[in-house]
Design an enzyme around this catalytic site. Structure first.
Site, PDB file in Angstrom:
ATOM      1  N   ARG A 130       1.100   2.057  14.914  1.00 54.03           N
ATOM      2  CA  ARG A 130      -0.339   1.859  14.693  1.00 54.03           C
ATOM      3  C   ARG A 130      -0.765   0.446  15.101  1.00 54.03           C
ATOM      4  O   ARG A 130      -1.860   0.255  15.630  1.00 54.03           O
ATOM      5  CB  ARG A 130      -0.685   2.124  13.220  1.00 54.03           C
ATOM      6  CG  ARG A 130      -0.611   3.608  12.860  1.00 54.03           C
ATOM      7  CD  ARG A 130      -0.552   3.842  11.372  1.00 54.03           C
ATOM      8  NE  ARG A 130      -1.760   3.436  10.706  1.00 54.03           N
ATOM      9  CZ  ARG A 130      -1.833   3.155   9.399  1.00 54.03           C
ATOM     10  NH1 ARG A 130      -0.764   3.236   8.646  1.00 54.03           N
ATOM     11  NH2 ARG A 130      -2.984   2.809   8.874  1.00 54.03           N
ATOM     12  N   ARG A 159       0.833  -1.208   0.000  1.00 57.59           N
ATOM     13  CA  ARG A 159       0.000   0.000   0.000  1.00 57.59           C
ATOM     14  C   ARG A 159       0.865   1.255   0.000  1.00 57.59           C
ATOM     15  O   ARG A 159       0.530   2.246  -0.637  1.00 57.59           O
ATOM     16  CB  ARG A 159      -0.924  -0.014   1.225  1.00 57.59           C
ATOM     17  CG  ARG A 159      -1.965   1.092   1.182  1.00 57.59           C
ATOM     18  CD  ARG A 159      -3.050   0.901   2.204  1.00 57.59           C
ATOM     19  NE  ARG A 159      -2.576   1.104   3.557  1.00 57.59           N
ATOM     20  CZ  ARG A 159      -3.342   0.966   4.644  1.00 57.59           C
ATOM     21  NH1 ARG A 159      -4.606   0.623   4.519  1.00 57.59           N
ATOM     22  NH2 ARG A 159      -2.863   1.176   5.840  1.00 57.59           N
TER      23      ARG A 159
HETATM   24  P1  AMP Z   1      -7.038   4.448   9.141  1.00 54.24           P
HETATM   25  O1  AMP Z   1      -7.174   5.001   7.767  1.00 54.24           O
HETATM   26  O2  AMP Z   1      -8.324   3.907   9.688  1.00 54.24           O
HETATM   27  O3  AMP Z   1      -5.913   3.452   9.269  1.00 54.24           O
HETATM   28  O4  AMP Z   1      -6.657   5.664  10.086  1.00 54.24           O
HETATM   29  C1  AMP Z   1      -5.478   6.417   9.883  1.00 54.24           C
HETATM   30  C2  AMP Z   1      -5.183   7.236  11.121  1.00 54.24           C
HETATM   31  O5  AMP Z   1      -6.250   8.161  11.341  1.00 54.24           O
HETATM   32  C3  AMP Z   1      -5.052   6.472  12.418  1.00 54.24           C
HETATM   33  O6  AMP Z   1      -3.758   5.929  12.611  1.00 54.24           O
HETATM   34  C4  AMP Z   1      -5.380   7.559  13.442  1.00 54.24           C
HETATM   35  O7  AMP Z   1      -4.290   8.450  13.605  1.00 54.24           O
HETATM   36  C5  AMP Z   1      -6.486   8.326  12.740  1.00 54.24           C
HETATM   37  N1  AMP Z   1      -7.825   7.772  13.035  1.00 54.24           N
HETATM   38  C6  AMP Z   1      -8.690   7.190  12.158  1.00 54.24           C
HETATM   39  N2  AMP Z   1      -9.814   6.800  12.754  1.00 54.24           N
HETATM   40  C7  AMP Z   1      -9.675   7.140  14.065  1.00 54.24           C
HETATM   41  C8  AMP Z   1     -10.489   6.981  15.209  1.00 54.24           C
HETATM   42  N3  AMP Z   1     -11.697   6.387  15.143  1.00 54.24           N
HETATM   43  N4  AMP Z   1     -10.020   7.454  16.393  1.00 54.24           N
HETATM   44  C9  AMP Z   1      -8.816   8.063  16.486  1.00 54.24           C
HETATM   45  N5  AMP Z   1      -7.986   8.240  15.447  1.00 54.24           N
HETATM   46  C10 AMP Z   1      -8.400   7.781  14.238  1.00 54.24           C
END
Ligand code: AMP
Length: 199
Positions: A144, A127
C-alpha cells in the site's frame, strides 16, 4: 466547502476527517470505509474488493467513481464533503472534478498529510492490534505504501497545477495536526477558491 485529505495509509486522514466533520458539519467520505462496509455485507462486489484490498492494490476506478457518484448527492453531503482516501488516480480526480462541476461545486482545498515512514509503520502496527484490519499486515501495508508513492506522484501534481497544496506535518499528535488543518481552513474561508474545476 469540499476538502480532500491526501496522504499515505495510516497518516491519520480518517482520524482528522472525523474531527473536522464534527466541528464543521461537513461529511467525511472514506472510500476505504465504504469498501469495508460493502465487504462486510457479503456482496459479490464486496468480496472482490476485499481480495484486492488484502493484496494492497487499488480497487478499479469504475467501482470507486460509481460509489462516489451515488454518495455525493445525499442530503448529509449538502454542506460539503471531506474526501478521505479519494481520489487515488488521475481518472478519479478528473471524474470528481466533473461530478462537482456538474453540481456547480469544486474542490476548495486539498491538504497533504506528510508523515515519516517509520512513524507510519508504528501506526500500522498499533492499528492492526486495535482494529485487526486484514490489509494492515506487514506485507499488504508495504504494498500500500508503494502504491501510495506511485499514485501521489500523479495525483499531487494534478492538483498542484491548479493551486497550492498545503502540507500538514502529520508526525505531530492528533490535536496539533488538527490545529494545522484549522489554520488552513480559516484562511480558506476568506480567500477565493484555489481549485476551480477547469473542466
Ligand atoms: P484506506 O482505508 O483508504 O486505506 O483504503 C483501504 C483499501 O481500499 C486500499 O488499499 C484500496 O485497496 C481500497 N481503496 C480505498 N479507496 C480507494 C480508491 N480511491 N481507489 C482505489 N482503491 C481504493
Amino acid at each position: 466547502m469540499n476538502i480532500i485529505f491526501f496522504g499515505p495509509p495510516a497518516a491519520g486522514k480518517g482520524t482528522q476527517a472525523k474531527i473536522i466533520q464534527d466541528k464543521y458539519g461537513l461529511q467525511q467520505i472514506s472510500t476505504g470505509d465504504m469498501l469495508r462496509e460493502e465487504a462486510a455485507s457479503g456482496s459479490t462486489l464486496g468480496k472482490k474488493a476485499q481480495e484486492i484490498m488484502d493484496m494492497g492494490l487499488l480497487v478499479s476506478d469504475e467501482v470507486i467513481i460509481e460509489m462516489i457518484a451515488k454518495r455525493i448527492d445525499s442530503p448529509d453531503c449538502a454542506k460539503g464533503v471531506i474526501f478521505d482516501g479519494f481520489p487515488r488516480t488521475l481518472a478519479q480526480a478528473q471524474a470528481l472534478d466533473k461530478m462537482l462541476a456538474a453540481r456547480g461545486k469544486a474542490i476548495d482545498i486539498i491538504m497533504e498529510l506528510d508523515v515519516d515512514q517509520d512513524k507510519l509503520v508504528q501506526r500500522r502496527e498499533k492499528r492492526q492490534q486495535e482494529e485487526g484490519r486484514s490489509d494492515d499486515n506487514a506485507d499488504a501495508f508495504k504494498k500500500r505504501l508503494q502504491q501510495y508513492n506511485d499514485y501521489a506522484a500523479v495525483v499531487l501534481p494534478y492538483y498542484k497545477n491548479k493551486g497550492a497544496v498545503p502540507k500538514i506535518d502529520g508526525n505531530k499528535n492528533v490535536e496539533q495536526v488538527t490545529d494545522q488543518i484549522e489554520v488552513i481552513l480559516r484562511g480558506k474561508d476568506s480567500a477565493p477558491r484555489a481549485f476551480c474545476c477547469g473542466v
